[in-house]
Design a protein around this motif. Structure first.
Motif, PDB file in Angstrom:
ATOM      1  N   ARG A   1      47.229 -24.032  53.433  1.00 30.31           N
ATOM      2  CA  ARG A   1      48.596 -24.447  53.093  1.00 30.31           C
ATOM      3  C   ARG A   1      49.536 -24.196  54.276  1.00 30.31           C
ATOM      4  NH1 ARG A   1      51.163 -23.924  47.838  1.00 30.31           N
ATOM      5  NH2 ARG A   1      53.377 -23.557  48.045  1.00 30.31           N
ATOM      6  N   THR A   2      49.415 -23.013  54.887  1.00 30.87           N
ATOM      7  CA  THR A   2      50.252 -22.669  56.034  1.00 30.87           C
ATOM      8  C   THR A   2      49.984 -23.629  57.188  1.00 30.87           C
ATOM      9  OG1 THR A   2      50.419 -20.353  55.376  1.00 30.87           O
ATOM     10  CG2 THR A   2      50.784 -20.853  57.702  1.00 30.87           C
ATOM     11  N   ASP A   3      48.719 -23.906  57.474  1.00 31.90           N
ATOM     12  CA  ASP A   3      48.368 -24.852  58.547  1.00 31.90           C
ATOM     13  C   ASP A   3      48.977 -26.221  58.287  1.00 31.90           C
ATOM     14  OD1 ASP A   3      46.939 -22.900  59.856  1.00 31.90           O
ATOM     15  OD2 ASP A   3      44.976 -23.618  59.168  1.00 31.90           O
ATOM     16  N   PHE A   4      48.899 -26.680  57.047  1.00 27.19           N
ATOM     17  CA  PHE A   4      49.453 -27.983  56.671  1.00 27.19           C
ATOM     18  C   PHE A   4      50.961 -28.021  56.950  1.00 27.19           C
ATOM     19  CE2 PHE A   4      51.563 -30.758  53.632  1.00 27.19           C
ATOM     20  CZ  PHE A   4      50.846 -31.936  53.746  1.00 27.19           C
ATOM     21  N   LEU A   5      51.672 -27.004  56.482  1.00 28.20           N
ATOM     22  CA  LEU A   5      53.129 -26.962  56.645  1.00 28.20           C
ATOM     23  C   LEU A   5      53.522 -26.791  58.110  1.00 28.20           C
ATOM     24  CD1 LEU A   5      53.936 -24.804  53.496  1.00 28.20           C
ATOM     25  CD2 LEU A   5      54.354 -27.258  53.784  1.00 28.20           C
ATOM     26  N   GLU A   6      52.777 -25.987  58.839  1.00 26.08           N
ATOM     27  CA  GLU A   6      53.062 -25.829  60.266  1.00 26.08           C
ATOM     28  C   GLU A   6      52.810 -27.124  61.021  1.00 26.08           C
ATOM     29  OE1 GLU A   6      50.743 -22.379  61.330  1.00 26.08           O
ATOM     30  OE2 GLU A   6      52.386 -21.013  60.810  1.00 26.08           O
ATOM     31  N   GLY A   7      51.952 -27.981  60.478  1.00 25.94           N
ATOM     32  CA  GLY A   7      51.709 -29.296  61.070  1.00 25.94           C
ATOM     33  C   GLY A   7      52.953 -30.172  61.082  1.00 25.94           C
ATOM     34  N   TYR A   8      53.909 -29.846  60.235  1.00 30.11           N
ATOM     35  CA  TYR A   8      55.203 -30.549  60.214  1.00 30.11           C
ATOM     36  C   TYR A   8      56.238 -29.850  61.090  1.00 30.11           C
ATOM     37  CZ  TYR A   8      53.783 -33.598  56.392  1.00 30.11           C
ATOM     38  OH  TYR A   8      53.154 -34.544  55.620  1.00 30.11           O
ATOM     39  N   GLY A   9      55.816 -28.822  61.813  1.00 27.97           N
ATOM     40  CA  GLY A   9      56.743 -28.083  62.656  1.00 27.97           C
ATOM     41  C   GLY A   9      57.543 -27.047  61.892  1.00 27.97           C
ATOM     42  N   LEU A  10      57.070 -26.659  60.710  1.00 27.31           N
ATOM     43  CA  LEU A  10      57.767 -25.668  59.898  1.00 27.31           C
ATOM     44  C   LEU A  10      57.221 -24.272  60.186  1.00 27.31           C
ATOM     45  CD1 LEU A  10      57.679 -27.559  56.488  1.00 27.31           C
ATOM     46  CD2 LEU A  10      59.542 -27.511  58.151  1.00 27.31           C
ATOM     47  N   MET A  11      58.098 -23.289  60.148  1.00 29.22           N
ATOM     48  CA  MET A  11      57.682 -21.896  60.219  1.00 29.22           C
ATOM     49  C   MET A  11      57.472 -21.431  58.777  1.00 29.22           C
ATOM     50  SD  MET A  11      59.757 -18.421  61.329  1.00 29.22           S
ATOM     51  CE  MET A  11      60.276 -19.043  62.890  1.00 29.22           C
ATOM     52  N   VAL A  12      56.363 -20.764  58.520  1.00 31.37           N
ATOM     53  CA  VAL A  12      56.059 -20.264  57.181  1.00 31.37           C
ATOM     54  C   VAL A  12      56.022 -18.745  57.228  1.00 31.37           C
ATOM     55  CG1 VAL A  12      54.378 -20.246  55.298  1.00 31.37           C
ATOM     56  CG2 VAL A  12      54.686 -22.320  56.676  1.00 31.37           C
ATOM     57  N   ILE A  13      56.822 -18.119  56.364  1.00 28.51           N
ATOM     58  CA  ILE A  13      56.747 -16.661  56.246  1.00 28.51           C
ATOM     59  C   ILE A  13      56.300 -16.323  54.827  1.00 28.51           C
ATOM     60  CG2 ILE A  13      58.396 -16.187  58.082  1.00 28.51           C
ATOM     61  CD1 ILE A  13      60.498 -15.579  55.995  1.00 28.51           C
ATOM     62  N   ARG A  14      55.458 -15.315  54.724  1.00 27.34           N
ATOM     63  CA  ARG A  14      54.908 -14.876  53.446  1.00 27.34           C
ATOM     64  C   ARG A  14      55.402 -13.454  53.181  1.00 27.34           C
ATOM     65  NH1 ARG A  14      51.561 -17.682  50.970  1.00 27.34           N
ATOM     66  NH2 ARG A  14      50.767 -19.586  51.853  1.00 27.34           N
ATOM     67  N   ILE A  15      55.903 -13.270  51.981  1.00 30.11           N
ATOM     68  CA  ILE A  15      56.443 -11.969  51.596  1.00 30.11           C
ATOM     69  C   ILE A  15      55.785 -11.550  50.286  1.00 30.11           C
ATOM     70  CG2 ILE A  15      58.535 -10.722  50.936  1.00 30.11           C
ATOM     71  CD1 ILE A  15      60.091 -12.877  52.610  1.00 30.11           C
ATOM     72  N   PRO A  16      55.181 -10.372  50.242  1.00 34.95           N
ATOM     73  CA  PRO A  16      54.587  -9.899  48.983  1.00 34.95           C
ATOM     74  C   PRO A  16      55.679  -9.645  47.934  1.00 34.95           C
ATOM     75  CG  PRO A  16      53.795  -8.602  50.854  1.00 34.95           C
ATOM     76  CD  PRO A  16      54.925  -9.458  51.349  1.00 34.95           C
ATOM     77  N   ASN A  17      55.379 -10.016  46.691  1.00 31.91           N
ATOM     78  CA  ASN A  17      56.339  -9.800  45.602  1.00 31.91           C
ATOM     79  C   ASN A  17      56.807  -8.354  45.528  1.00 31.91           C
ATOM     80  OD1 ASN A  17      56.552 -12.391  44.597  1.00 31.91           O
ATOM     81  ND2 ASN A  17      54.989 -12.109  43.037  1.00 31.91           N
ATOM     82  N   ASN A  18      55.877  -7.412  45.708  1.00 30.65           N
ATOM     83  CA  ASN A  18      56.264  -6.010  45.569  1.00 30.65           C
ATOM     84  C   ASN A  18      57.260  -5.585  46.648  1.00 30.65           C
ATOM     85  OD1 ASN A  18      54.466  -5.850  47.700  1.00 30.65           O
ATOM     86  ND2 ASN A  18      53.131  -4.324  46.736  1.00 30.65           N
ATOM     87  N   GLU A  19      57.286  -6.266  47.795  1.00 33.25           N
ATOM     88  CA  GLU A  19      58.292  -5.969  48.828  1.00 33.25           C
ATOM     89  C   GLU A  19      59.685  -6.374  48.357  1.00 33.25           C
ATOM     90  OE1 GLU A  19      58.693  -4.340  52.028  1.00 33.25           O
ATOM     91  OE2 GLU A  19      56.835  -3.636  51.139  1.00 33.25           O
ATOM     92  N   VAL A  20      59.770  -7.487  47.628  1.00 31.03           N
ATOM     93  CA  VAL A  20      61.076  -7.927  47.102  1.00 31.03           C
ATOM     94  C   VAL A  20      61.621  -6.858  46.165  1.00 31.03           C
ATOM     95  CG1 VAL A  20      62.261  -9.679  45.710  1.00 31.03           C
ATOM     96  CG2 VAL A  20      60.523 -10.374  47.365  1.00 31.03           C
ATOM     97  N   THR A  21      60.747  -6.291  45.361  1.00 33.64           N
ATOM     98  CA  THR A  21      61.158  -5.261  44.406  1.00 33.64           C
ATOM     99  C   THR A  21      61.443  -3.932  45.098  1.00 33.64           C
ATOM    100  OG1 THR A  21      59.782  -6.312  42.733  1.00 33.64           O
ATOM    101  CG2 THR A  21      60.447  -4.044  42.309  1.00 33.64           C
ATOM    102  N   ARG A  22      60.578  -3.550  46.017  1.00 35.15           N
ATOM    103  CA  ARG A  22      60.642  -2.224  46.635  1.00 35.15           C
ATOM    104  C   ARG A  22      61.638  -2.136  47.786  1.00 35.15           C
ATOM    105  NH1 ARG A  22      54.972  -0.746  48.346  1.00 35.15           N
ATOM    106  NH2 ARG A  22      55.471  -2.265  49.941  1.00 35.15           N
ATOM    107  N   ASN A  23      61.786  -3.225  48.547  1.00 37.41           N
ATOM    108  CA  ASN A  23      62.591  -3.178  49.772  1.00 37.41           C
ATOM    109  C   ASN A  23      63.401  -4.464  49.918  1.00 37.41           C
ATOM    110  OD1 ASN A  23      63.613  -2.584  52.305  1.00 37.41           O
ATOM    111  ND2 ASN A  23      61.706  -2.988  53.382  1.00 37.41           N
ATOM    112  N   PHE A  24      64.251  -4.745  48.948  1.00 44.55           N
ATOM    113  CA  PHE A  24      64.979  -6.013  48.924  1.00 44.55           C
ATOM    114  C   PHE A  24      65.841  -6.197  50.171  1.00 44.55           C
ATOM    115  CE2 PHE A  24      68.498  -8.801  47.542  1.00 44.55           C
ATOM    116  CZ  PHE A  24      67.742  -9.925  47.246  1.00 44.55           C
ATOM    117  N   ARG A  25      66.534  -5.179  50.569  1.00 45.63           N
ATOM    118  CA  ARG A  25      67.393  -5.290  51.753  1.00 45.63           C
ATOM    119  C   ARG A  25      66.562  -5.629  52.997  1.00 45.63           C
ATOM    120  NH1 ARG A  25      72.092  -1.243  53.933  1.00 45.63           N
ATOM    121  NH2 ARG A  25      72.506  -2.426  55.823  1.00 45.63           N
ATOM    122  N   GLY A  26      65.427  -4.968  53.166  1.00 46.82           N
ATOM    123  CA  GLY A  26      64.555  -5.248  54.299  1.00 46.82           C
ATOM    124  C   GLY A  26      64.036  -6.680  54.273  1.00 46.82           C
TER     125      GLY A  26
END
Length: 122
Positions: A80-105
């Motif tokens: 999926r990331t390779d496909f999207l990067e093929g359009y010149g997009l940057m893809v960032i992945r964030i674990p759900n638990n990081e949103v809960t544990r470190n929202f500001r970060g």
């Protein structure tokens, strides 16, 4: 490369917008919705639906639950990331638990990624 837009996925994207995970809701309503660079939720991009997408910053944000860390899913995510990067997009992945544990970060990380992407586009 196939079209960047797949109409057949629109009903699913609309359903996913209505049924966002608590982490997606938190990130959307408490940060991205009012962010100065526009983001869309559950955006259809080719054969995929991105959790969050900024056309201006050419950035895709994917929030990953625990199922994304199983072997078969890590391969699918890489494809999926390779496909999207093929359009010149940057893809960032964030674990759900990081949103809960470190929202500001998480917000600072996204802000830095947006600024980096915008600086490369100019």
């Amino acid at each position: 490369m196939q079209s960047k837009y797949n109409r057949q996925l629109l009903p699913l994207a609309k359903q996913l917008r209505k049924e966002m995970t608590k982490e997606e809701r938190h990130l959307w309503y408490d940060f991205l919705r009012l962010y100065p660079i526009r983001f869309s939720r559950q955006k259809v991009l080719g054969k995929y639906i991105a959790d969050f997408y900024s056309a201006e910053a050419k950035l895709v944000i994917e929030l990953d639950g625990s199922q994304h860390y199983e072997d078969s899913n890590t391969e699918k995510d890489a494809e999926r990331t390779d496909f999207l990067e093929g359009y010149g997009l940057m893809v960032i992945r964030i674990p759900n638990n990081e949103v809960t544990r470190n929202f500001r970060g998480v917000c600072e990380y996204i802000d830095a990624a947006v600024k980096q992407s915008l600086s490369q586009l100019r």
